[in-house]
Motif scaffolding. Sequence first.
Motif, PDB file in Angstrom:
ATOM      1  N   HIS A  11       0.690  -1.149  -0.006  1.00 26.32           N
ATOM      2  CA  HIS A  11       0.149  -0.019   0.187  1.00 26.32           C
ATOM      3  C   HIS A  11       0.839   1.360   0.005  1.00 26.32           C
ATOM      4  CE1 HIS A  11      -4.106  -1.794   0.562  1.00 26.32           C
ATOM      5  NE2 HIS A  11      -3.517  -2.580   1.233  1.00 26.32           N
ATOM      6  N   ARG A  12       2.159   1.191   0.297  1.00 30.82           N
ATOM      7  CA  ARG A  12       3.100   2.226   0.339  1.00 30.82           C
ATOM      8  C   ARG A  12       3.565   2.748  -0.897  1.00 30.82           C
ATOM      9  NH1 ARG A  12       7.734   1.039   4.029  1.00 30.82           N
ATOM     10  NH2 ARG A  12       8.327   3.127   3.308  1.00 30.82           N
ATOM     11  N   VAL A  13       3.494   1.690  -2.012  1.00 32.93           N
ATOM     12  CA  VAL A  13       4.002   1.870  -3.365  1.00 32.93           C
ATOM     13  C   VAL A  13       3.374   2.284  -4.510  1.00 32.93           C
ATOM     14  CG1 VAL A  13       5.365   0.365  -4.714  1.00 32.93           C
ATOM     15  CG2 VAL A  13       5.499  -0.060  -2.635  1.00 32.93           C
ATOM     16  N   THR A  14       4.109   3.345  -5.227  1.00 35.36           N
ATOM     17  CA  THR A  14       3.416   3.700  -6.445  1.00 35.36           C
ATOM     18  C   THR A  14       4.157   3.762  -7.469  1.00 35.36           C
ATOM     19  OG1 THR A  14       2.060   5.505  -5.031  1.00 35.36           O
ATOM     20  CG2 THR A  14       2.156   5.640  -7.597  1.00 35.36           C
ATOM     21  N   LEU A  15       4.165   3.191  -8.571  1.00 29.54           N
ATOM     22  CA  LEU A  15       4.850   3.080  -9.903  1.00 29.54           C
ATOM     23  C   LEU A  15       4.140   3.842 -10.984  1.00 29.54           C
ATOM     24  CD1 LEU A  15       5.567  -0.766  -9.947  1.00 29.54           C
ATOM     25  CD2 LEU A  15       6.773   1.040  -8.935  1.00 29.54           C
ATOM     26  N   ALA A  16       5.184   4.386 -11.707  1.00 31.72           N
ATOM     27  CA  ALA A  16       4.829   5.172 -13.065  1.00 31.72           C
ATOM     28  C   ALA A  16       5.998   5.054 -13.961  1.00 31.72           C
ATOM     29  CB  ALA A  16       4.316   6.578 -12.865  1.00 31.72           C
ATOM     30  N   THR A  17       5.825   5.211 -15.326  1.00 32.28           N
ATOM     31  CA  THR A  17       6.920   4.888 -16.291  1.00 32.28           C
ATOM     32  C   THR A  17       6.804   6.175 -17.266  1.00 32.28           C
ATOM     33  OG1 THR A  17       5.664   3.440 -17.759  1.00 32.28           O
ATOM     34  CG2 THR A  17       6.964   2.530 -16.195  1.00 32.28           C
ATOM     35  N   THR A  18       7.951   6.608 -17.855  1.00 35.01           N
ATOM     36  CA  THR A  18       8.049   7.298 -18.743  1.00 35.01           C
ATOM     37  C   THR A  18       8.982   6.749 -19.815  1.00 35.01           C
ATOM     38  OG1 THR A  18       8.780   9.480 -19.838  1.00 35.01           O
ATOM     39  CG2 THR A  18      10.136   8.437 -17.721  1.00 35.01           C
ATOM     40  N   PRO A  19       8.139   6.020 -20.953  1.00 38.55           N
ATOM     41  CA  PRO A  19       8.966   5.290 -22.037  1.00 38.55           C
ATOM     42  C   PRO A  19       9.847   6.648 -22.871  1.00 38.55           C
ATOM     43  CG  PRO A  19       6.671   5.730 -22.493  1.00 38.55           C
ATOM     44  CD  PRO A  19       6.964   6.069 -21.202  1.00 38.55           C
ATOM     45  N   LEU A  20      10.852   5.983 -23.424  1.00 33.66           N
ATOM     46  CA  LEU A  20      11.454   6.743 -24.587  1.00 33.66           C
ATOM     47  C   LEU A  20      10.903   6.466 -25.946  1.00 33.66           C
ATOM     48  CD1 LEU A  20      15.285   6.111 -23.194  1.00 33.66           C
ATOM     49  CD2 LEU A  20      13.415   7.886 -22.450  1.00 33.66           C
ATOM     50  N   THR A  21      11.244   7.568 -26.838  1.00 30.89           N
ATOM     51  CA  THR A  21      10.865   7.121 -28.352  1.00 30.89           C
ATOM     52  C   THR A  21      11.519   6.219 -28.938  1.00 30.89           C
ATOM     53  OG1 THR A  21      12.120   9.270 -28.813  1.00 30.89           O
ATOM     54  CG2 THR A  21       9.755   9.654 -28.046  1.00 30.89           C
ATOM     55  N   THR A  22      12.679   5.771 -28.439  1.00 30.76           N
ATOM     56  CA  THR A  22      13.394   4.833 -29.136  1.00 30.76           C
ATOM     57  C   THR A  22      12.902   3.467 -28.540  1.00 30.76           C
ATOM     58  OG1 THR A  22      15.022   4.955 -27.360  1.00 30.76           O
ATOM     59  CG2 THR A  22      15.528   6.217 -28.935  1.00 30.76           C
ATOM     60  N   PRO A  23      13.132   2.443 -29.428  1.00 35.07           N
ATOM     61  CA  PRO A  23      12.632   1.133 -28.952  1.00 35.07           C
ATOM     62  C   PRO A  23      12.902   0.535 -27.527  1.00 35.07           C
ATOM     63  CG  PRO A  23      13.561   1.096 -31.327  1.00 35.07           C
ATOM     64  CD  PRO A  23      14.107   2.168 -30.775  1.00 35.07           C
ATOM     65  N   LEU A  24      14.105   1.070 -27.207  1.00 29.58           N
ATOM     66  CA  LEU A  24      14.694   0.456 -25.851  1.00 29.58           C
ATOM     67  C   LEU A  24      14.625   1.703 -25.019  1.00 29.58           C
ATOM     68  CD1 LEU A  24      17.493  -1.980 -26.764  1.00 29.58           C
ATOM     69  CD2 LEU A  24      15.286  -2.540 -26.046  1.00 29.58           C
ATOM     70  N   GLY A  25      14.576   1.348 -23.824  1.00 28.84           N
ATOM     71  CA  GLY A  25      14.668   2.487 -22.613  1.00 28.84           C
ATOM     72  C   GLY A  25      13.414   2.902 -22.149  1.00 28.84           C
ATOM     73  N   SER A  26      13.674   3.090 -20.701  1.00 36.24           N
ATOM     74  CA  SER A  26      12.500   3.734 -20.110  1.00 36.24           C
ATOM     75  C   SER A  26      12.802   4.052 -18.587  1.00 36.24           C
ATOM     76  CB  SER A  26      11.345   2.658 -19.854  1.00 36.24           C
ATOM     77  OG  SER A  26      10.180   3.084 -19.233  1.00 36.24           O
ATOM     78  N   VAL A  27      12.084   5.075 -18.073  1.00 38.96           N
ATOM     79  CA  VAL A  27      12.385   5.473 -16.638  1.00 38.96           C
ATOM     80  C   VAL A  27      11.159   5.073 -15.971  1.00 38.96           C
ATOM     81  CG1 VAL A  27      13.011   7.558 -15.106  1.00 38.96           C
ATOM     82  CG2 VAL A  27      13.939   7.306 -17.482  1.00 38.96           C
ATOM     83  N   MET A  28      11.554   4.473 -14.658  1.00 41.77           N
ATOM     84  CA  MET A  28      10.491   3.810 -13.970  1.00 41.77           C
ATOM     85  C   MET A  28      10.411   4.819 -12.717  1.00 41.77           C
ATOM     86  SD  MET A  28       9.675   0.341 -11.856  1.00 41.77           S
ATOM     87  CE  MET A  28       8.978  -0.440 -13.439  1.00 41.77           C
ATOM     88  N   LEU A  29       9.612   5.575 -12.317  1.00 44.09           N
ATOM     89  CA  LEU A  29       9.343   6.189 -10.974  1.00 44.09           C
ATOM     90  C   LEU A  29       8.775   5.374 -10.041  1.00 44.09           C
ATOM     91  CD1 LEU A  29       9.463   9.307  -9.566  1.00 44.09           C
ATOM     92  CD2 LEU A  29       7.339   9.322 -10.331  1.00 44.09           C
ATOM     93  N   ILE A  30       9.632   5.249  -8.788  1.00 45.91           N
ATOM     94  CA  ILE A  30       8.916   4.496  -7.634  1.00 45.91           C
ATOM     95  C   ILE A  30       8.829   5.324  -6.351  1.00 45.91           C
ATOM     96  CG2 ILE A  30       9.354   2.279  -6.176  1.00 45.91           C
ATOM     97  CD1 ILE A  30      11.235   1.188  -8.392  1.00 45.91           C
TER      98      ILE A  30
END
Length: 467
Positions: free
Chosen positions: A158-177
């Motif tokens: 219950h303490r955790v929230t996730l979100a992601t920001t994908p890149l426009t390239t085929p690989l790569g992403s940033v996850m916000l925890i």
Amino acid sequence: IITPRMILRLILLSIPIQAFYYQPHLSRSYTSSPALNFSPHFNPHINQYINQHAPKSDVTSLFSTPTDNQIAPANSIEEAIKPLQDIGVDILGVEANEVIGFQCAFWSILNDLISSPSGKTLGVVFEQLPSSAIEALTTDFKSLQSQTRLMDHLPELHRVTLATTPLTTPLGSVMLIKTSPSTPSTLPPLSPLPPPTPQQTEKALKSFVSRIVVRGACPYTESTTLAATSIPGVKPGPVGYRYSEEYNVAGVMKAFWESCMELYQTKEEDLSTILLSIPNVGRYEEGEKGHDRFKTVVEIVSRYLCFFKADSTFGLVHFNPFYNRACIHPVDQPSYGNLPPEGWINPMFSHISAPDTLTPSEVSLSNYQRRSPYTMINILRGSQLDMATGGKSVVKLRVGEEVVDASGVGTYVRNARKMRDYGEEFLKDMLEREIRGEGEEGWERYYSEEHKRHYLHNEATGETRWE
């Protein structure tokens, strides 16, 4: 070569992470070779009861255009993390490029965040992974959090929230925890009693393996230390006993995926299978409440093994002192890593034209083949399972008016008979002896010489019922 022990530790607690503009040489490495390919999916048995419609959340407002599961795509890693760095969010780079490394990294990071009572926000850069893989995990994690059946027994999530920001390239992403500060209602359950030591746990589990597994439950385990015997084309290898005192679900997942990493990177003749004990999850003295926690935690283990199709590489078998298949979801359908539904046992007897059937109380005794002195997960090699069972393992089984696919019918019938013939008094007494630390010497003395002769004679002639 990256050894398992090098991979098993993340440095979030031992070395404070400072906010920095992402540079590859500052990343943490989570890789294995050869790689497992990404292909997120829901296992059919799991998909029946996963709610894929998670409630919407606005916690991603740190970014300009938040959506339900992801943030607006960015053109580069620098563009994605700059808003975070501008407000002082720490950034961690992870060099994972396949399923096991990704899961090791994610759950290790989450475990470190949950282990801290204070709230924290962390940006995690996955430069070498497909954005779709990160988004799939984020979406399913939100789905998990919408399921009351699970979350009632996973207060720490219950303490955790996730979100992601994908890149426009085929690989790569940033996850916000994000984790919120811990409160009494978000603390995972922990027994007030001190946990058993690794030595105590291993002794008790070896006694259980000898008593139940070697003596019939698994025809391919010769002793407490050697597995995968008598399988054509498979080299026998040692049984690895591993121990984790983790009790929050992220810590258990971390230990599980680290064990998968070790098994995957080790030759089968050097390590055939792993028995991972997690004694702080579902302790015997916690009774049914502990079993509720156990069944939920191992469902998460099975869920994310199947999610990225790693169930073709690893098989699971779950054990707990209070194991009760009648309480494990779904009750009347297969549940990965668990015994078949109790309602399938007598139809299995009928399928092989057995002359006997079991009463309901005798059927419930089958649970004792999974009632180990401490919670344990057996991690098996999928390749060995395929060689051992082949295509003949799956049969069409009639259960009432329904016809279902079932595997291992002969083994389950044989083991159900054995548990019936042992009787509950014997089975319960031996389990409690092992929990008290008496080990194998306690139950060996329990057998009379005559009883042993009958048992061995029947095994030699292929019969399963004691005379």
